[in-house]
Design a protein around this motif. Structure first.
Motif, mmCIF file in Angstrom:
data_model
loop_
_atom_site.group_PDB
_atom_site.id
_atom_site.type_symbol
_atom_site.label_atom_id
_atom_site.label_comp_id
_atom_site.label_asym_id
_atom_site.label_seq_id
_atom_site.Cartn_x
_atom_site.Cartn_y
_atom_site.Cartn_z
ATOM 1 N N LEU A 232 0.790 -1.081 -0.129
ATOM 2 C CA LEU A 232 0.090 -0.190 -0.021
ATOM 3 C C LEU A 232 1.055 1.361 -0.036
ATOM 4 N N ARG A 233 1.922 1.374 0.860
ATOM 5 C CA ARG A 233 2.911 2.469 0.679
ATOM 6 C C ARG A 233 3.532 2.507 -0.480
ATOM 7 N N SER A 234 3.956 1.648 -1.095
ATOM 8 C CA SER A 234 4.575 1.740 -2.356
ATOM 9 C C SER A 234 3.548 1.990 -3.547
ATOM 10 N N ARG A 235 2.429 1.608 -3.639
ATOM 11 C CA ARG A 235 1.535 1.905 -4.429
ATOM 12 C C ARG A 235 1.219 3.405 -4.053
ATOM 13 N N ARG A 236 1.079 3.875 -2.973
ATOM 14 C CA ARG A 236 0.796 5.573 -2.650
ATOM 15 C C ARG A 236 2.206 6.320 -3.276
ATOM 16 N N ASP A 237 3.286 5.827 -2.890
ATOM 17 C CA ASP A 237 4.403 6.674 -3.307
ATOM 18 C C ASP A 237 4.280 6.784 -5.076
ATOM 19 N N MET A 238 3.847 5.652 -5.797
ATOM 20 C CA MET A 238 3.843 5.504 -6.869
ATOM 21 C C MET A 238 2.906 6.570 -7.663
ATOM 22 N N ILE A 239 1.627 6.693 -6.975
ATOM 23 C CA ILE A 239 0.727 7.498 -7.272
ATOM 24 C C ILE A 239 0.995 8.953 -7.162
ATOM 25 N N VAL A 240 1.696 9.285 -6.020
ATOM 26 C CA VAL A 240 1.939 10.682 -5.616
ATOM 27 C C VAL A 240 3.052 11.108 -6.504
ATOM 28 N N ALA A 241 3.943 10.218 -7.327
ATOM 29 C CA ALA A 241 4.767 10.643 -8.226
ATOM 30 C C ALA A 241 4.226 10.782 -9.679
ATOM 31 N N SER A 242 3.162 9.788 -9.832
ATOM 32 C CA SER A 242 2.583 9.898 -11.360
ATOM 33 C C SER A 242 1.491 10.825 -11.440
ATOM 34 N N LEU A 243 0.793 11.108 -10.363
ATOM 35 C CA LEU A 243 -0.510 12.008 -10.578
ATOM 36 C C LEU A 243 0.260 13.473 -11.171
ATOM 37 N N PRO A 244 1.081 14.085 -10.565
ATOM 38 C CA PRO A 244 1.404 15.318 -11.287
ATOM 39 C C PRO A 244 2.063 15.100 -12.885
ATOM 40 N N ARG A 245 2.732 14.130 -13.028
ATOM 41 C CA ARG A 245 3.111 13.635 -14.369
ATOM 42 C C ARG A 245 2.026 13.619 -14.991
ATOM 43 N N LEU A 246 1.038 12.736 -14.883
ATOM 44 C CA LEU A 246 -0.204 12.766 -15.756
ATOM 45 C C LEU A 246 -0.990 14.069 -15.761
ATOM 46 N N VAL A 247 -1.168 14.917 -15.033
ATOM 47 C CA VAL A 247 -1.736 16.313 -15.209
ATOM 48 C C VAL A 247 -0.758 16.960 -16.293
ATOM 49 N N ALA A 248 0.594 16.830 -15.998
ATOM 50 C CA ALA A 248 1.622 17.926 -16.750
ATOM 51 C C ALA A 248 1.331 17.403 -18.324
ATOM 52 N N ALA A 249 1.242 16.132 -18.490
ATOM 53 C CA ALA A 249 1.144 15.393 -19.589
ATOM 54 C C ALA A 249 -0.146 15.858 -20.390
ATOM 55 N N ALA A 250 -1.288 15.630 -19.786
ATOM 56 C CA ALA A 250 -2.500 16.344 -20.255
ATOM 57 C C ALA A 250 -2.446 17.590 -20.454
ATOM 58 N N GLU A 251 -1.911 18.380 -19.811
ATOM 59 C CA GLU A 251 -1.943 20.114 -19.851
ATOM 60 C C GLU A 251 -1.134 20.313 -21.107
ATOM 61 N N LEU A 252 0.059 19.696 -21.363
ATOM 62 C CA LEU A 252 1.171 19.884 -22.623
ATOM 63 C C LEU A 252 0.076 19.560 -23.828
#
Length: 129
Positions: free
Chosen positions: A107-127
């Motif tokens: 669960l901690r590992s998945r949270r770390d993954m999402i915390v790192a991925s969410l801003p990348r997803l947002v940035a990729a969509a905004e680009l």
């Protein structure tokens, strides 16, 4: 039997929901935003997602009503549900993750993954806008 554990993380994206949807629903694009994903290969049941180790069999489907994308890790039975809701500046992106066997370390590992991925997803969509 262990009880499932879950968490949610959210962010506002200043792109239209359709741009986020395109990134979420096309697994080939995971390498653009999903932290740790290095390669994707199509399989008969979905895709194989590559990170550091062995391929992870994964299925990607649209959720009910078309406002979410469900990503099932078939080996671990962990489920990632990405929901898009309207927001005055674009859309609100929420990731809800459920770890099926109650493994707090995963669960901690998945949270770390999402915390790192969410801003990348947002940035990729905004680009894309």
């Amino acid at each position: 039997m262990s009880e499932a554990l879950s968490f949610e993380e959210s962010a506002v994206c200043q792109a239209p929901a359709i741009e986020v949807w395109k990134l979420l629903h096309d697994p080939v694009r995971f390498t653009e935003w999903w932290a740790g994903v290095t390669r994707i290969e199509p399989t008969t049941d979905g895709v194989a997602v590559y990170t550091d180790g062995a391929p992870i069999p994964t299925r990607v489907t649209a959720g009910p009503g078309g406002s979410s994308v469900v990503i099932d890790c078939l080996a671990s039975e962990d489920v990632f549900v990405w929901t898009l809701t309207p927001h005055p500046d674009g859309c609100y992106v929420t990731a809800r993750v459920e770890v099926s066997d109650g493994d707090k370390g995963r669960l901690r590992s998945r949270r770390d993954m999402i915390v790192a991925s969410l801003p990348r997803l947002v940035a990729a969509a905004e680009l894309r806008t």
